[in-house]
Design a protein around this motif. Structure first.
Motif, PDB file in Angstrom:
ATOM      1  N   GLY A  18       0.778  -1.228   0.000  1.00 16.68           N
ATOM      2  CA  GLY A  18       0.000   0.000   0.000  1.00 16.68           C
ATOM      3  C   GLY A  18       0.807   1.272   0.000  1.00 16.68           C
ATOM      4  O   GLY A  18       0.300   2.328  -0.370  1.00 16.68           O
ATOM      5  N   THR A  19       2.070   1.220   0.404  1.00 20.05           N
ATOM      6  CA  THR A  19       2.899   2.423   0.445  1.00 20.05           C
ATOM      7  C   THR A  19       4.239   2.137  -0.226  1.00 20.05           C
ATOM      8  O   THR A  19       4.660   0.977  -0.330  1.00 20.05           O
ATOM      9  N   PRO A  20       4.931   3.168  -0.677  1.00 24.37           N
ATOM     10  CA  PRO A  20       6.257   2.947  -1.265  1.00 24.37           C
ATOM     11  C   PRO A  20       7.239   2.325  -0.275  1.00 24.37           C
ATOM     12  O   PRO A  20       8.112   1.542  -0.660  1.00 24.37           O
ATOM     13  N   ARG A  21       7.106   2.649   0.995  1.00 25.22           N
ATOM     14  CA  ARG A  21       7.995   2.060   2.003  1.00 25.22           C
ATOM     15  C   ARG A  21       7.760   0.554   2.108  1.00 25.22           C
ATOM     16  O   ARG A  21       8.713  -0.224   2.210  1.00 25.22           O
ATOM     17  N   GLU A  22       6.502   0.127   2.090  1.00 25.47           N
ATOM     18  CA  GLU A  22       6.219  -1.306   2.113  1.00 25.47           C
ATOM     19  C   GLU A  22       6.785  -1.994   0.875  1.00 25.47           C
ATOM     20  O   GLU A  22       7.288  -3.108   0.939  1.00 25.47           O
ATOM     21  N   ARG A  23       6.681  -1.318  -0.264  1.00 23.11           N
ATOM     22  CA  ARG A  23       7.201  -1.883  -1.513  1.00 23.11           C
ATOM     23  C   ARG A  23       8.719  -2.043  -1.448  1.00 23.11           C
ATOM     24  O   ARG A  23       9.266  -3.043  -1.890  1.00 23.11           O
TER      25      ARG A  23
END
Length: 65
Positions: A18-23
């Motif tokens: 859901g977020t770029p950090r999770e990606r």
């Protein structure tokens, strides 16, 4: 805030994060291969994101006269 929430829901549905950090945290291994021959050059990127590997291949061949 609603637009940000909806974007997170859309990203989670399409990509699984859901977020770029999770990606960024999901990408465990990244492999880059450059293959060069007399007739062409190829670049292959393989990313292991946990659920399934993704691969991008780009091959550039010079124009022959």
């Amino acid at each position: 805030q609603v637009a940000g929430f909806n974007l997170g829901v859309l990203m989670r549905a399409l990509v699984g994060c859901g977020t770029p950090r999770e990606r960024a945290e999901a990408a465990r291994n990244v492999f880059l291969f450059v293959i060069r021959t007399d007739s062409a050059t190829g670049i292959v990127i393989i990313v292991d994101i946990g659920s399934a590997p993704a691969m991008l291949a780009v091959i550039a061949a010079p124009e022959l006269d």
